[in-house]
Design a protein around this motif. Structure first.
Motif, PDB file in Angstrom:
ATOM      1  N   GLY A  28      44.494 -59.380  12.573  1.00 41.23           N
ATOM      2  CA  GLY A  28      45.344 -60.684  12.397  1.00 41.23           C
ATOM      3  C   GLY A  28      46.728 -61.494  11.704  1.00 41.23           C
ATOM      4  N   VAL A  29      46.084 -61.099  10.154  1.00 42.12           N
ATOM      5  CA  VAL A  29      47.339 -61.040   9.317  1.00 42.12           C
ATOM      6  C   VAL A  29      48.305 -59.970   9.700  1.00 42.12           C
ATOM      7  N   ALA A  30      48.022 -58.552   9.426  1.00 45.68           N
ATOM      8  CA  ALA A  30      48.961 -57.821  10.203  1.00 45.68           C
ATOM      9  C   ALA A  30      49.864 -57.955  11.641  1.00 45.68           C
ATOM     10  N   ALA A  31      49.323 -58.362  12.271  1.00 46.03           N
ATOM     11  CA  ALA A  31      49.929 -58.937  13.860  1.00 46.03           C
ATOM     12  C   ALA A  31      50.940 -60.442  13.175  1.00 46.03           C
ATOM     13  N   ALA A  32      50.440 -60.959  13.070  1.00 51.04           N
ATOM     14  CA  ALA A  32      51.760 -62.116  12.437  1.00 51.04           C
ATOM     15  C   ALA A  32      52.083 -61.883  11.692  1.00 51.04           C
ATOM     16  N   LEU A  33      51.709 -61.213  10.732  1.00 53.37           N
ATOM     17  CA  LEU A  33      53.476 -60.626   9.561  1.00 53.37           C
ATOM     18  C   LEU A  33      54.648 -59.500  10.971  1.00 53.37           C
ATOM     19  N   ALA A  34      53.716 -58.866  11.747  1.00 52.65           N
ATOM     20  CA  ALA A  34      54.353 -57.378  12.508  1.00 52.65           C
ATOM     21  C   ALA A  34      55.280 -58.602  13.333  1.00 52.65           C
ATOM     22  N   ALA A  35      54.881 -60.351  13.878  1.00 57.39           N
ATOM     23  CA  ALA A  35      55.843 -60.817  15.488  1.00 57.39           C
ATOM     24  C   ALA A  35      56.515 -61.317  13.868  1.00 57.39           C
ATOM     25  N   MET A  36      56.464 -62.077  13.055  1.00 58.52           N
ATOM     26  CA  MET A  36      57.633 -62.274  12.022  1.00 58.52           C
ATOM     27  C   MET A  36      59.311 -61.515  11.636  1.00 58.52           C
ATOM     28  N   ALA A  37      58.830 -60.232  11.677  1.00 53.05           N
ATOM     29  CA  ALA A  37      59.574 -59.148  11.708  1.00 53.05           C
ATOM     30  C   ALA A  37      60.923 -59.708  12.886  1.00 53.05           C
ATOM     31  N   LEU A  39      60.780 -61.015  15.140  1.00 49.15           N
ATOM     32  CA  LEU A  39      61.378 -62.375  15.676  1.00 49.15           C
ATOM     33  C   LEU A  39      62.558 -62.981  15.065  1.00 49.15           C
ATOM     34  N   LEU A  40      62.339 -62.321  13.772  1.00 46.32           N
ATOM     35  CA  LEU A  40      63.698 -62.856  12.947  1.00 46.32           C
ATOM     36  C   LEU A  40      65.264 -62.328  13.537  1.00 46.32           C
ATOM     37  N   VAL A  41      64.485 -61.156  14.258  1.00 42.45           N
ATOM     38  CA  VAL A  41      65.479 -60.139  15.008  1.00 42.45           C
ATOM     39  C   VAL A  41      65.825 -60.920  16.636  1.00 42.45           C
ATOM     40  N   ASP A  42      64.811 -60.438  17.348  1.00 43.64           N
ATOM     41  CA  ASP A  42      64.841 -62.022  18.502  1.00 43.64           C
ATOM     42  C   ASP A  42      65.061 -62.716  18.508  1.00 43.64           C
ATOM     43  N   ARG A  43      65.421 -63.651  17.754  1.00 41.73           N
ATOM     44  CA  ARG A  43      65.650 -65.269  17.493  1.00 41.73           C
ATOM     45  C   ARG A  43      66.862 -65.470  16.479  1.00 41.73           C
ATOM     46  N   ALA A  44      67.604 -64.121  16.476  1.00 42.10           N
ATOM     47  CA  ALA A  44      68.606 -64.292  15.416  1.00 42.10           C
ATOM     48  C   ALA A  44      69.340 -65.315  15.643  1.00 42.10           C
ATOM     49  N   GLU A  45      69.998 -66.103  17.200  1.00 41.44           N
ATOM     50  CA  GLU A  45      71.364 -66.506  17.534  1.00 41.44           C
ATOM     51  C   GLU A  45      70.318 -68.046  17.113  1.00 41.44           C
ATOM     52  N   PRO A  46      69.809 -68.345  17.561  1.00 46.35           N
ATOM     53  CA  PRO A  46      69.774 -70.238  17.155  1.00 46.35           C
ATOM     54  C   PRO A  46      69.003 -70.428  15.681  1.00 46.35           C
ATOM     55  N   VAL A  47      68.808 -69.178  14.472  1.00 49.48           N
ATOM     56  CA  VAL A  47      69.368 -69.197  13.448  1.00 49.48           C
ATOM     57  C   VAL A  47      70.084 -68.811  12.634  1.00 49.48           C
ATOM     58  N   LEU A  48      70.955 -68.237  13.202  1.00 55.93           N
ATOM     59  CA  LEU A  48      71.723 -67.614  12.442  1.00 55.93           C
ATOM     60  C   LEU A  48      73.455 -69.445  12.803  1.00 55.93           C
ATOM     61  N   GLU A 161      61.068 -70.843  14.951  1.00 55.78           N
ATOM     62  CA  GLU A 161      61.482 -70.062  15.534  1.00 55.78           C
ATOM     63  C   GLU A 161      61.414 -68.781  15.397  1.00 55.78           C
ATOM     64  N   VAL A 162      60.441 -68.729  14.374  1.00 59.92           N
ATOM     65  CA  VAL A 162      60.147 -67.271  13.588  1.00 59.92           C
ATOM     66  C   VAL A 162      58.341 -67.291  12.748  1.00 59.92           C
ATOM     67  N   ILE A 163      58.396 -68.834  12.300  1.00 58.39           N
ATOM     68  CA  ILE A 163      56.957 -68.702  11.193  1.00 58.39           C
ATOM     69  C   ILE A 163      55.594 -69.097  12.179  1.00 58.39           C
ATOM     70  N   ARG A 164      55.800 -70.329  13.170  1.00 62.75           N
ATOM     71  CA  ARG A 164      55.114 -70.937  13.544  1.00 62.75           C
ATOM     72  C   ARG A 164      54.510 -69.602  14.880  1.00 62.75           C
ATOM     73  N   PRO A 165      55.784 -69.420  15.952  1.00 67.13           N
ATOM     74  CA  PRO A 165      55.699 -69.019  16.620  1.00 67.13           C
ATOM     75  C   PRO A 165      54.767 -66.839  16.507  1.00 67.13           C
ATOM     76  N   ALA A 166      54.404 -66.608  14.851  1.00 64.12           N
ATOM     77  CA  ALA A 166      54.133 -65.474  14.609  1.00 64.12           C
ATOM     78  C   ALA A 166      52.765 -66.130  14.560  1.00 64.12           C
ATOM     79  N   MET A 167      52.482 -66.893  13.632  1.00 64.34           N
ATOM     80  CA  MET A 167      50.811 -67.178  13.696  1.00 64.34           C
ATOM     81  C   MET A 167      50.394 -67.209  14.394  1.00 64.34           C
ATOM     82  N   ALA A 168      50.824 -68.392  15.183  1.00 62.59           N
ATOM     83  CA  ALA A 168      50.513 -68.858  16.910  1.00 62.59           C
ATOM     84  C   ALA A 168      49.598 -67.490  17.948  1.00 62.59           C
ATOM     85  N   GLY A 169      50.926 -66.951  17.694  1.00 62.96           N
ATOM     86  CA  GLY A 169      50.715 -66.177  18.292  1.00 62.96           C
ATOM     87  C   GLY A 169      49.824 -64.798  17.963  1.00 62.96           C
TER      88      GLY A 169
END
Length: 408
Positions: A28-37, A39-48, A161-169
């Protein structure tokens, strides 16, 4: 928004969600971190976009080196993503450290357990939002993050955009990692005043601000891991290879607003006349000003924290490795110091005499970084001269020691 009430709300929400994170298995922890990684790319537009607004607001009121520290771009997001992806693949901290038999058919176990809720206060460094959150998730600690107004928009975007959805997923309660959404500096003071709710706070920022918060924390019984001062030292020894020196100086100054950059350059006096032309030419090419003797400031003055003067390096002559180590010990923060020499004896004398967190031989102090040196993003670099985590602090350090005695 009352900053104190906001910190209490965030602390209570994180504490309530901690069981979900602590109970998450390695997958579960590995999945959350992989999702963060991802989403940092997939959700780059709103973050930038959020970061661009922060940078635009900072222009003219913040020194260029600090604006550079604030700025995100696609390449930086990709580097952050790669670090989190690597963290996901690292082994978890083993809860059981060791055992010892006791008389009467008993055994004592030494165990590690998460701290609980860990706070973090940091200035205009959006990447720290991701660095700290990832370390908390990996170590099974809940957290309350607080950044200054200059980076708050970026932090909100990274959190939402990154941390919360990665953990929830990954099936982990996203409330376990909270972000204080107040730029009021009272929130920083509140963060270090609730030892029962937030017993440990990571402090990163300017020396004066961080020192004041550390004093406030001590008065309230809150423990801190403080990253306040830095400044790398490079001693160029009698036996230095002059041809390789410019490249080492350049590698040590690739970024000026970071703590482990070259701050104090010490040159063996017998080589001063010979080496200074190449040193000054290198600094001029990099747009860095040398501060030469006689100095109107302490030798260890940290230029990265001096608004408007970040593009400066102090240079001074010394007699030998022993004097260089003494100056590094007595007149700098104790973050990192390097010796540049082909003389193994001089190198060993320097390395054994320097008492700081990182000592280097023919290498740049820029290596003193959690991911660069230890393979895991860091929450900061602790320079305390007391037992406990020292140097780059990673997820491996965010645990408490516990002894359990039970029947064998």
């Amino acid at each position: 928004m009352d900053p104190q009430a906001e910190v209490v709300r965030a602390g209570r929400a994180a504490a309530a969600a901690h069981a979900s994170l602590r109970g998450a298995g390695p997958d579960g922890v590995a999945a959350a971190l992989a999702a963060m990684a991802r989403l940092l790319v997939d959700r780059a537009e709103p973050v930038l976009a959020a970061n661009a607004a922060d940078v635009a607001a900072a222009q003219g009121s913040m020194a260029p080196a600090l604006v550079d520290r604030l700025r995100l771009d696609a390449a930086r997001l990709e580097r952050m993503s790669a670090q989190i992806e690597a963290l996901a693949g690292l082994d978890d901290v083993e809860p059981l450290v060791g055992t010892r038999d006791l008389p009467g058919g008993l055994v004592v176990e030494e165990r590690r357990r998460p701290v609980g809720v860990v706070g973090a206060n940091y200035e205009a460094r959006p990447n720290v939002t991701i660095d700290v959150a990832s370390q908390l998730i990996k170590s099974r600690n809940a957290g309350v993050l607080r950044t200054g107004g200059a980076a708050l928009g970026s932090a909100v975007a990274l959190h939402d955009e990154v941390i919360r959805p990665a953990m929830a997923g990954a099936g982990i309660d996203p409330d376990a990692v909270q972000l204080v959404r107040s730029a009021d500096r009272g929130a920083a003071r509140a963060l270090v005043t609730y030892p029962r709710l937030i017993p440990l706070v990571i402090l990163r920022g300017s020396g004066e601000t961080t020192a004041a918060l550390a004093r406030e924390a001590a008065a309230h019984g809150v423990r801190t891991l403080a990253h306040a001062e830095g400044g790398g030292v490079l001693y160029v020894d009698h036996a230095a290879d002059a041809d390789r020196l410019p490249a080492l100086v350049e590698r040590s100054l690739d970024r000026l607003g970071v703590c482990n950059r070259l701050n104090l350059l010490l040159v063996a006096a017998p080589r001063w006349v010979e080496l200074m032309p190449a040193i000054t030419e290198t600094l001029e090419r990099l747009g860095v000003r040398p501060s030469l003797p006689p100095h109107g400031h302490p030798l260890g003055h940290e230029w990265a924290l001096d608004d408007g003067n970040e593009s400066t390096v102090t240079i001074a002559p010394v007699e030998d490795a022993a004097e260089a180590a003494r100056i590094a010990n007595e007149e700098t923060s104790g973050l990192a110091a390097a010796i540049f020499t082909e003389d193994a004896g001089a190198a060993e004398r320097f390395l054994s005499s320097y008492a700081g967190t990182g000592a280097f031989w023919n290498a740049t102090t820029r290596i003193l970084d959690g991911f660069e040196m230890l393979g895991a993003p860091e929450t900061g670099i602790n320079v305390d001269h007391v037992p406990g985590p020292r140097g780059p602090v990673t997820y491996r350090d965010l645990h408490l020691r516990q002894y359990v005695v039970r029947p064998a």
